[in-house]
Design an enzyme around this catalytic site. Structure first.
Site, mmCIF file in Angstrom:
data_model
loop_
_atom_site.group_PDB
_atom_site.id
_atom_site.type_symbol
_atom_site.label_atom_id
_atom_site.label_comp_id
_atom_site.label_asym_id
_atom_site.label_seq_id
_atom_site.Cartn_x
_atom_site.Cartn_y
_atom_site.Cartn_z
ATOM 1 N N LYS A 35 25.056 15.247 0.364
ATOM 2 C CA LYS A 35 25.650 16.615 0.996
ATOM 3 C C LYS A 35 25.508 16.704 2.319
ATOM 4 O O LYS A 35 26.224 17.194 2.984
ATOM 5 C CB LYS A 35 25.098 17.785 0.049
ATOM 6 C CG LYS A 35 25.724 17.659 -1.545
ATOM 7 C CD LYS A 35 24.954 18.879 -1.937
ATOM 8 C CE LYS A 35 25.390 18.784 -3.596
ATOM 9 N NZ LYS A 35 24.818 19.937 -4.526
ATOM 10 N N CYS B 48 20.900 20.316 -0.162
ATOM 11 C CA CYS B 48 20.280 20.634 -1.331
ATOM 12 C C CYS B 48 20.680 20.303 -2.599
ATOM 13 O O CYS B 48 22.009 20.427 -2.800
ATOM 14 C CB CYS B 48 19.796 22.151 -1.495
ATOM 15 S SG CYS B 48 18.409 22.562 -0.278
ATOM 16 N N ASP B 49 20.048 19.886 -3.507
ATOM 17 C CA ASP B 49 20.484 19.695 -5.137
ATOM 18 C C ASP B 49 19.369 19.742 -6.143
ATOM 19 O O ASP B 49 18.364 19.437 -6.015
ATOM 20 C CB ASP B 49 21.208 18.297 -5.422
ATOM 21 C CG ASP B 49 22.127 18.399 -6.278
ATOM 22 O OD1 ASP B 49 23.508 18.992 -6.346
ATOM 23 O OD2 ASP B 49 21.691 18.106 -7.409
ATOM 24 N N SER B 50 19.720 20.498 -7.294
ATOM 25 C CA SER B 50 18.757 20.678 -8.346
ATOM 26 C C SER B 50 19.083 20.127 -9.478
ATOM 27 O O SER B 50 20.167 20.325 -9.893
ATOM 28 C CB SER B 50 18.449 22.170 -8.498
ATOM 29 O OG SER B 50 18.012 22.934 -7.369
ATOM 30 N N GLY C 291 16.094 18.539 -4.514
ATOM 31 C CA GLY C 291 16.372 17.685 -3.352
ATOM 32 C C GLY C 291 16.428 18.387 -2.072
ATOM 33 O O GLY C 291 17.361 18.963 -2.280
#
Length: 202
Positions: A57, A74-76, A111
């Site tokens: 991203k 960000c990624d969850s 992340g």
């Protein structure tokens, strides 16, 4: 501080929750949605999976930013029994997810990737928070899924909204559960020579 001297932070995410966390911390970022697909990631662990997506991203948006900026991706994902869970695919999926989660612990991994477009430097790291879920009844699960809230977030819950009553305790940074760890972001930007208070716009 003059606006011109404030570091430019670009959030590579459409997440209202991440934007809310940053605004509550006194930061008003620019928002540019990455449009990155999440379907073809190969990772060894849930933490790595979240980090790879965060990097994708940030990289996708960094290539579109023309002026100097710090681009945050960000990624969850939720890890339960070694499995990786993002957003539920359907209400039925969300109900089954909650039946698996209730009364148990899961780990929410987010992340984080920050790219300094001026110097071409990147820092990336994952924050992980243990979540103890309440032992919900079938009726509570049905009611919660019926609100639609669990369908829009990784892990099928929001600690800062209706789902807050269903999280009994956390081990780690609670901001991370919302989708962005402020302490980790401060350290990462520090590694890129950004003084955190310089980002405040109020």
């Amino acid at each position: 501080m003059e606006q011109s001297s404030r570091p430019r932070l670009v959030l590579a995410s459409s997440s209202p929750a991440r934007l809310k966390v940053l605004r509550a911390a006194g930061i008003e970022p620019e928002v540019i949605v990455s449009g990155v697909s999440e379907d073809d990631v190969e990772a060894l662990s849930a933490a790595e999976f979240a980090l790879v997506l965060a990097q994708r991203k940030a990289n996708a948006v960094a290539t579109r930013v023309t002026d100097d900026a710090f681009v945050l991706g960000c990624d969850s994902v939720l890890e339960l029994d070694g499995e990786i869970y993002g957003k539920p695919a359907s209400p039925t999926d969300a109900v089954e997810r909650w039946r698996s989660m209730r009364g148990r612990k899961g780990v929410l991994h987010t992340g984080h990737c920050v790219i300094d477009t001026r110097r071409g430097k990147t820092v990336a790291e994952t924050a992980s928070t243990v979540v103890q879920f309440a032992d919900l009844s079938d009726a509570e699960i049905s009611a919660y899924v019926g609100t639609g809230e669990p369908l829009n977030v990784a892990g099928a819950f929001k600690i800062d909204a209706l789902g807050g009553a269903f999280v009994e305790r956390v081990e780690g940074d609670h901001h991370n559960i919302v989708g962005l760890s402020l302490p980790l972001l401060r350290r990462m930007l520090g590694d890129l020579d950004v003084f955190w208070p310089d980002l405040w716009n109020r």
